[in-house]
Write an enzyme that holds these catalytic residues in place. Sequence first.
Site, PDB file in Angstrom:
ATOM      1  N   CYS A 128      -0.321   4.091   2.254  1.00 47.60           N
ATOM      2  CA  CYS A 128      -0.019   3.882   3.677  1.00 47.60           C
ATOM      3  C   CYS A 128       1.460   4.105   3.967  1.00 47.60           C
ATOM      4  O   CYS A 128       1.815   4.697   4.982  1.00 47.60           O
ATOM      5  CB  CYS A 128      -0.351   2.444   4.094  1.00 47.60           C
ATOM      6  SG  CYS A 128      -1.870   1.788   3.423  1.00 47.60           S
ATOM      7  N   ASP A 129       2.330   3.600   3.115  1.00 43.76           N
ATOM      8  CA  ASP A 129       3.741   3.476   3.488  1.00 43.76           C
ATOM      9  C   ASP A 129       4.712   4.316   2.659  1.00 43.76           C
ATOM     10  O   ASP A 129       5.897   4.379   2.986  1.00 43.76           O
ATOM     11  CB  ASP A 129       4.172   1.998   3.373  1.00 43.76           C
ATOM     12  CG  ASP A 129       3.370   1.112   4.324  1.00 43.76           C
ATOM     13  OD1 ASP A 129       2.929   1.627   5.374  1.00 43.76           O
ATOM     14  OD2 ASP A 129       3.183  -0.070   4.020  1.00 43.76           O
ATOM     15  N   CYS A 175       0.830  -1.208   0.000  1.00 47.17           N
ATOM     16  CA  CYS A 175       0.000   0.000   0.000  1.00 47.17           C
ATOM     17  C   CYS A 175       0.862   1.255   0.000  1.00 47.17           C
ATOM     18  O   CYS A 175       1.419   1.636   1.034  1.00 47.17           O
ATOM     19  CB  CYS A 175      -0.929  -0.008   1.212  1.00 47.17           C
ATOM     20  SG  CYS A 175      -1.923   1.488   1.369  1.00 47.17           S
TER      21      CYS A 175
END
Length: 323
Positions: free
Chosen positions: A151-152, A148
Amino acid sequence: MSESSDVRNVIIIGSGPAGLTAAIYTARANLEPLLIEGELSSTSDQPGGQLMLTTEVENFPGWPDGIMGPELMGRFREQALRFGTEVLTNKVSRVDLSSSPFGVWIGDPTAPEPTHRAKSVIVSTGAQSLMLGLPEEARLLGHGLSTCATCDGFFFRDHDIAVVGGGDSALEEALFLTKFAKTVTIIHRRDELRASKIMQDRAFANEKIRFEWNSGVSAIHGEQTVSGMTLVDTITGVERELPVTGIFVAIGHRPNTDLFVGQLDLEDNGYLLTHAGSHTNVEGVFACGDVQDHVYRQAITAAGSGCMAAIDAERWLESQGGH
Ligand code: NAP
């Protein structure tokens, strides 16, 4: 009253952000929910959902300093328990949604009677990112390996990153990652992308993006965190090393819908079809989170849709004469 004749107001299947939020809301509405959270028996069943496979979560509102994914889910669970949610650590083996009260089986799916019955069901079984199937993936997920970018990506400022896949997801992730990364290498197993033309044009025009065509991934390296990968030429079989410190696997997702095929309507891409909030085609059955969302796929959106499903279920039960 025996367990099998005890009809619940609501059973929630799945315990990621969507299911646990639905539990918090239905419990606070005095619906005495039963949440069946799954059990850690296989890679396809992950109590707590996909955040249990991540490390730091920095974009969940309310946690300005970030929080580890498993800790966040532990807190969701604690909050659901606080208001009286009953949690079962088990895997649902079968459901019967053909008539109300609905039947839910645990254990032997051929048993004539369901283990539990409920007036309403909230489905929050989530989705899984497809993985490459390499032995190092489980160990390095959350440690340089991610599924993701939203997200990261932030953690990979000035890194050399690889994105595996040739579809819209891979290109979208790659384009997003160029905001942070020094370089982004897209690794695709063919010499032609599957992604839409517009995404291809954007990727080709981006100076930070390069491509490794006809390339498979035969190994991922790193002890504590990712330090590189071995690519294999899908035509010649020749292997070569790619020194990257971040790898994003973007080869698609699979919603966990096996229990519901033939009972609930699915979209063409296999996700559960919802309308008017969280309603499915079966009255009294609601769906929330990643099992019905192939667009946003965030913990916060899953939690939001879990709240919607709880309110929809509560209103539906009320319309049926209360609970
Ligand atoms: P996808 O379209 O199924 O693409 C998956 C990609 O991963 C393909 O290029 C495939 O290669 C590759 N792949 C699959 N298994 C692999 C393996 N084991 N090893 C190496 N490569 C593998 O999935 P997606 O990109 O997640 O997209 C899903 C759907 O959502 C699509 O309809 C897409 O258009 C849509 N979507 C749209 C947007 C947007 O419009 N912004 C963004 C994201 C997703 P092959 O090409 O060789 O099969």
